[in-house]
Motif scaffolding. Structure first.
Motif, PDB file in Angstrom:
ATOM      1  N   HIS A  94       0.846  -1.202   0.000  1.00  0.00           N
ATOM      2  CA  HIS A  94       0.000   0.000   0.000  1.00  0.00           C
ATOM      3  C   HIS A  94       0.875   1.243   0.000  1.00  0.00           C
ATOM      4  N   GLU A  95       1.865   1.255   0.865  1.00  0.00           N
ATOM      5  CA  GLU A  95       2.771   2.413   0.930  1.00  0.00           C
ATOM      6  C   GLU A  95       3.467   2.636  -0.415  1.00  0.00           C
ATOM      7  N   ARG A  96       4.020   1.582  -0.981  1.00  0.00           N
ATOM      8  CA  ARG A  96       4.758   1.681  -2.242  1.00  0.00           C
ATOM      9  C   ARG A  96       3.864   2.207  -3.367  1.00  0.00           C
ATOM     10  N   ASP A  97       2.673   1.618  -3.516  1.00  0.00           N
ATOM     11  CA  ASP A  97       1.796   1.997  -4.622  1.00  0.00           C
ATOM     12  C   ASP A  97       1.239   3.403  -4.439  1.00  0.00           C
ATOM     13  N   PHE A  98       0.892   3.763  -3.192  1.00  0.00           N
ATOM     14  CA  PHE A  98       0.335   5.095  -2.946  1.00  0.00           C
ATOM     15  C   PHE A  98       1.379   6.171  -3.255  1.00  0.00           C
ATOM     16  N   LEU A  99       2.597   5.995  -2.759  1.00  0.00           N
ATOM     17  CA  LEU A  99       3.629   7.008  -2.984  1.00  0.00           C
ATOM     18  C   LEU A  99       4.042   7.083  -4.451  1.00  0.00           C
ATOM     19  N   ALA A 100       3.958   5.959  -5.156  1.00  0.00           N
ATOM     20  CA  ALA A 100       4.353   5.945  -6.570  1.00  0.00           C
ATOM     21  C   ALA A 100       3.402   6.775  -7.434  1.00  0.00           C
ATOM     22  N   SER A 101       2.138   6.853  -7.052  1.00  0.00           N
ATOM     23  CA  SER A 101       1.144   7.561  -7.878  1.00  0.00           C
ATOM     24  C   SER A 101       0.654   8.866  -7.255  1.00  0.00           C
ATOM     25  N   ALA A 102       1.123   9.186  -6.043  1.00  0.00           N
ATOM     26  CA  ALA A 102       0.589  10.342  -5.309  1.00  0.00           C
ATOM     27  C   ALA A 102       1.051  11.663  -5.911  1.00  0.00           C
ATOM     28  N   ARG A 103       0.157  12.647  -5.815  1.00  0.00           N
ATOM     29  CA  ARG A 103       0.475  14.010  -6.209  1.00  0.00           C
ATOM     30  C   ARG A 103       0.877  14.805  -4.960  1.00  0.00           C
ATOM     31  N   PRO A 104       1.464  15.984  -5.147  1.00  0.00           N
ATOM     32  CA  PRO A 104       1.854  16.798  -3.983  1.00  0.00           C
ATOM     33  C   PRO A 104       0.681  17.026  -3.030  1.00  0.00           C
ATOM     34  N   GLY A 105       0.937  16.846  -1.735  1.00  0.00           N
ATOM     35  CA  GLY A 105      -0.088  17.069  -0.720  1.00  0.00           C
ATOM     36  C   GLY A 105      -0.915  15.861  -0.363  1.00  0.00           C
ATOM     37  N   TRP A 106      -0.831  14.791  -1.150  1.00  0.00           N
ATOM     38  CA  TRP A 106      -1.626  13.602  -0.846  1.00  0.00           C
ATOM     39  C   TRP A 106      -1.068  12.904   0.394  1.00  0.00           C
ATOM     40  N   SER A 107      -1.947  12.218   1.126  1.00  0.00           N
ATOM     41  CA  SER A 107      -1.502  11.512   2.324  1.00  0.00           C
ATOM     42  C   SER A 107      -2.421  10.334   2.626  1.00  0.00           C
ATOM     43  N   SER A 108      -1.857   9.357   3.302  1.00  0.00           N
ATOM     44  CA  SER A 108      -2.614   8.190   3.751  1.00  0.00           C
ATOM     45  C   SER A 108      -2.167   7.851   5.164  1.00  0.00           C
ATOM     46  N   TYR A 109      -3.125   7.867   6.091  1.00  0.00           N
ATOM     47  CA  TYR A 109      -2.850   7.538   7.489  1.00  0.00           C
ATOM     48  C   TYR A 109      -3.643   6.291   7.869  1.00  0.00           C
ATOM     49  N   LEU A 110      -2.987   5.344   8.527  1.00  0.00           N
ATOM     50  CA  LEU A 110      -3.641   4.134   9.024  1.00  0.00           C
ATOM     51  C   LEU A 110      -3.185   3.910  10.457  1.00  0.00           C
ATOM     52  N   GLN A 111      -4.145   3.647  11.358  1.00  0.00           N
ATOM     53  CA  GLN A 111      -3.798   3.465  12.767  1.00  0.00           C
ATOM     54  C   GLN A 111      -4.657   2.389  13.405  1.00  0.00           C
ATOM     55  N   ALA A 112      -4.025   1.577  14.259  1.00  0.00           N
ATOM     56  CA  ALA A 112      -4.729   0.629  15.137  1.00  0.00           C
ATOM     57  C   ALA A 112      -4.273   0.904  16.557  1.00  0.00           C
TER      58      ALA A 112
END
Length: 250
Positions: A94-112
């Motif tokens: 998930h981290e690899r694919d999200f950062l590979a396609s992300a535009r400036p300012g995009w973010s993904s937070y996951l917490q347990a």
């Protein structure tokens, strides 16, 4: 060896085996041990506040591999692009694919995080926030109500007595009305028309009663966040199975 000592040794050994067997059948009264694993990454070589990022804050339970697997799967469900979308293979992918396609300012937070532990159960609250442009991001929530005796997450069907689902949701509607009053919305006819009571899949036992958590836009606008309803245990007599009442709450 003294012949009179042998029976005492056998009795002592038998009691020891019985005690060990009993301890293996039930989880310890002590809270389960766990480790927090957290990290945040941005694309290699990117610097500044506009760098896309992935922030993951998860848990590892050394004695509960089934819970570890469940936490990862539920986080991956929150990380998916939308309902019905394929799940990432792992948090790392998930981290690899999200950062590979992300535009400036995009973010993904996951917490347990552990919300509470009691009566052989572990209540995990899951949170996510995904921003891919627009006025605001999309947050998500969920529960894992994990029974250490059964090594499984409890569902509503596990908690209720047979034939009591309709009675449960009636109690949930009462809790919703109390929430409307507490939030100052009860007299607002437009609000109650636009945001009627709905069922939710996010349900868990707590020390005070049964918790119901709602996604944004489900029973209230985005500004209300994730509404939470509570059904106190005394209201669940004849609805909830006896083994799920905390001591003194029935």
């Amino acid at each position: 060896m003294n012949s009179h000592a042998l029976p005492k040794l056998l009795i002592s050994a038998s009691l020891g085996l019985l005690l060990s067997a009993c301890q293996s059948l039930a989880p310890s009264d002590e809270p389960a041990r766990y480790e927090r694993h957290a990290w945040e990454h941005t694309p290699a070589g990117c610097h500044g506040e506009e760098c896309p990022l992935v922030n993951i804050d998860t848990l590892h339970f050394p004695a509960e591999p089934a819970l570890d697997r469940l936490i990862e799967r539920r986080l991956l469900e929150l990380a998916a692009d939308g309902p019905g979308a394929p799940l990432p293979a792992s948090l790392a992918s998930h981290e690899r694919d999200f950062l590979a396609s992300a535009r400036p300012g995009w973010s993904s937070y996951l917490q347990a995080q552990v919300r509470e532990q009691a009566d052989g159960r572990i209540l995990i609250e899951l949170s996510s926030y995904r921003y891919t442009g627009g006025a605001h991001g999309q947050p998500g929530r969920g529960f894992i109500d994990f029974d250490r005796r059964q090594h499984k997450a409890l569902e509503l069907s596990d908690l209720l007595l047979p034939g009591q689902e309709e009675a449960f949701w009636a109690k949930a509607e009462e809790a919703h009305r109390r929430w409307l009053v507490a939030q100052g919305f009860a007299a607002d006819e437009q609000f109650t028309r636009i945001w009627p009571f709905r069922k939710t899949p996010h349900i868990a036992l707590s020390r005070s009663g049964l918790l119901l958590k709602y996604d944004v836009y489900s029973i209230a606008p985005y500004s209300s966040g994730h509404p939470e309803l509570l059904i106190p245990y005394p209201q669940l007599n004849g609805i909830l199975k006896a083994e799920y009442f905390p001591r003194g709450k029935k």
